[in-house]
Design a protein around this motif. Sequence first.
Motif, mmCIF file in Angstrom:
data_model
loop_
_atom_site.group_PDB
_atom_site.id
_atom_site.type_symbol
_atom_site.label_atom_id
_atom_site.label_comp_id
_atom_site.label_asym_id
_atom_site.label_seq_id
_atom_site.Cartn_x
_atom_site.Cartn_y
_atom_site.Cartn_z
ATOM 1 N N GLU A 107 -11.257 -14.689 -8.640
ATOM 2 C CA GLU A 107 -10.325 -14.057 -9.566
ATOM 3 C C GLU A 107 -9.109 -14.962 -9.670
ATOM 4 N N GLU A 156 -0.773 -11.198 -4.117
ATOM 5 C CA GLU A 156 -0.535 -10.725 -5.487
ATOM 6 C C GLU A 156 0.894 -10.173 -5.593
ATOM 7 N N LYS A 157 1.295 -9.467 -4.557
ATOM 8 C CA LYS A 157 2.671 -8.955 -4.505
ATOM 9 C C LYS A 157 3.662 -10.116 -4.424
ATOM 10 N N GLU A 192 4.118 -11.559 -7.746
ATOM 11 C CA GLU A 192 4.994 -10.716 -8.577
ATOM 12 C C GLU A 192 6.462 -10.937 -8.210
ATOM 13 N N ARG A 200 -4.364 -9.468 -1.673
ATOM 14 C CA ARG A 200 -3.558 -8.333 -2.153
ATOM 15 C C ARG A 200 -2.077 -8.583 -1.860
ATOM 16 N N ILE A 201 -1.804 -9.059 -0.647
ATOM 17 C CA ILE A 201 -0.416 -9.343 -0.281
ATOM 18 C C ILE A 201 0.127 -10.470 -1.147
ATOM 19 N N ASN A 207 4.192 -9.724 6.157
ATOM 20 C CA ASN A 207 4.758 -8.972 5.040
ATOM 21 C C ASN A 207 4.863 -9.885 3.828
ATOM 22 N N PRO A 208 4.885 -9.298 2.647
ATOM 23 C CA PRO A 208 5.037 -10.122 1.450
ATOM 24 C C PRO A 208 6.260 -11.037 1.517
ATOM 25 N N ASP A 209 7.369 -10.552 2.088
ATOM 26 C CA ASP A 209 8.598 -11.351 2.130
ATOM 27 C C ASP A 209 8.438 -12.655 2.890
ATOM 28 N N LEU A 221 -5.235 -15.292 -11.231
ATOM 29 C CA LEU A 221 -4.111 -14.573 -11.837
ATOM 30 C C LEU A 221 -2.984 -15.570 -12.076
#
Lengths: 253, 179, 358
Positions: free
Chosen positions: C248, C270-271, C274, C267-268, C345-347, C250
């Motif tokens: 996939e 992808e955040k 964003e 998934r992380i 974490n995303p951060d 993006l």
Amino acid sequence: MKPEDIISKGECVYKKPSLLTDANMHYCPGCSHGVVHKLIAEVIEEMGMEDKAVGVSPVGCAVFAYNYIDVDWVQAAHGRAPSVATALKRLNPENLVFTYQGDGDLAAIGTCETIHAANRGENIAIIFINNAIYGMTGGQMAPTTLLGMKTATTPYGRRVDLNGHPLVMAPLMAQLDGTCYVTRQSVHTPGAVRKAKAAIRKAFENSMAGKGTSMVEIVSTCNSGWKLTPAQANEWMVEHMFKKYPLGDLKNE
Amino acid sequence: MKDEIIIAGFGGQGVLSMGKILAYSGLMENKEVTWLPSYGPEQRGGTANVTVILSDERISSPILDSYDVAVVLNQQSLDKFEPKVKPGGVLIYDSYGINRIPTRTDITVYRVDAMDATFEMQNTKAFNMLVLGALLKVRPMVTVESVLKGLKKTLPERHHNLLPMNEEALRRGMELVNS
Amino acid sequence: MESEIRLMKGNEALAHAMIRYGADGYFGYPITPQSEVLETLEAEMPWETTGMVVLQAESEVAAINMVYAGAGCGKAVCTSSSSPGMSLMQEGVSYIAAAELPALLINCMRGGPGLGTIQPSQADYFQTTKGGGHGDYHLIALAPSSVQEMCDFVALGWDLAFKYRNPAIILADGIVGQMMEKVVLPEQRSRRTQEEVRKQCPWAVTGKKNRKRNVITSLELEAPAMEKINNHLQAKYKEIEANEVRYEALNTEDCDYLLVAFGSMARICEKVMELARKQGLKAGLLRPITLWPFPAAAIAEAAKKAKGILVVELSAGQMIEDVKLAVNCNVEVRHYGRLGGVVPNPDEVLDALKGMIK
């Protein structure tokens, strides 16, 4: 001139079972495997189960059993034949499923699978060839090797303090609630061969009747590994092996 | 719309199942949902937390640094998650056993005395539904009807006699909110 | 059963998907964090409805050999485990690949090495894509990043396994296994009849009715003959590499920085993508869905205009080797990962991404 031309049907008192292939067996002359193979082929034929039998061959001398008995086979990883047979039988209960295992396969690396399959009462027949030695890898100690017996890895004889005791599987299997038939047989005389054949037939019939797990232990010779002539090996087996592994039924329900 | 929620407390307080009911209610409203618990030995007696995300769009990370709403049910959880509420977000805490109250002024803090209410009601099992009621009063992210519909779908038939008690606790919880 | 929308854990979705696929058998041994697979199957009692066999084996070793046998008789069979259990299974996996059997395996990875933790990890990437067991073989490896994909990849895995007579594996992790999400369960398919199995799998051991005997084996003592078997396997792997790459992409068309991650880490990421875009950093994400065959060409294409690639894994850096090979060192490739069950974490991933900006 072919043999058929000189032998009339009325005179035929013995023939190779049709389920034994024409492949040359790789077993040493004098080895018990060939006889047991023939008995299995005869029993399957006599039961009319040619189209439903699935054998599971081990790792060990009998790994190539699938080349000799003309039914479907799965060759299992070392010791895992009872697991393989479990799935074969559960997924296709109409099949006659049997394992053919040596002492290393069944009583060393595969003890766990053997005991658990039997304890679940899987409707399979286990043919256990106990010749107290590792034949294929060159005559090393087996779990069933007798005390004092010389092998490639016990060159001065098996010692309790170094190697532990011979593992006696049949009573272990007999005490499990999942087994219905545990017997010890041999194939060193015509009489013994007839009894062994009857035992194999019973084990196969039990599995088709859904009675649970059957184990037929065949106390066997390995004259190459034992470094004896075939005749001497038979005598040695009677004198020594039968003391530790006496013949007869341990459980017959 | 997207709501990123953390619910945290002691194991046994119904933290995970409260999150599950919330997630299921979101499902009833055709939302995208994720529910990710802290799993393992933590489930048994220690602290437990669950991240629930309800969204109208595809959800990216199920793991978050900060939350729109934190529901904290013991002191450890309050200490851990108060700093992680987004500015302008919401923190809801149960006052029972709390000796250090929230101090942040850039978020809205609500106190709910749900544990005390369960003593009054003589029904400790109602605890998480009281808290959920309080949460939905503050942030009506799903309707009470969806919660009840979700409960009815997830509870086995033999437990359907508990539905009125759950509804009552939910509505009672809505009245317990103190800002 | 008709198609149905449910809320469930990834592990539970696996079990339901198996039943609805018309699976013939599941053999497994409990291990955290994937025990819900066996638990769900036992609770659903599919043997009463579809006739599916479910068995709790005495060990992972027994379970994988039951799968070997089940696949050997042409049945759709599966086992699932988590990292230490998968290690135990590797001998059997090698046998299944060697005997060209269509089995489905599932690894819900946890932190290692050794007994490790029960928290999520992706450190079995090497084991899954580079062998694991002995010999030259490959598994078709699918990496789900959502509960829906946990469900969908059961059918996909078996379809590919039967198409190529090759084991397929779903490489999940503790997050995807334990997370609950909305999932659309497919409608119930009926199990194949024995006649259909015989027709679809003429090589299977079902009893030799109306044909010559079949033998499932991986033994060949003659080296030249064994080489021939290997060449046949390699030709099959080439075919799979040509036909079955899945991924996939993006925001990869205009990205300055490319994130590459699979499973829960995607998934992380992808955040992270964003968040980065909100801050004006043009990030893109390429998520390999098949880890083998690896989407090397897609990564090379996405990397053409990129200034850097950040590979994010729950490992010390395993997939990064394949990413580096894919881009042939034409662009800087860095790794960010947490180990032993710790999940970033995303951060912190965003910080690592920003750290690449020159």
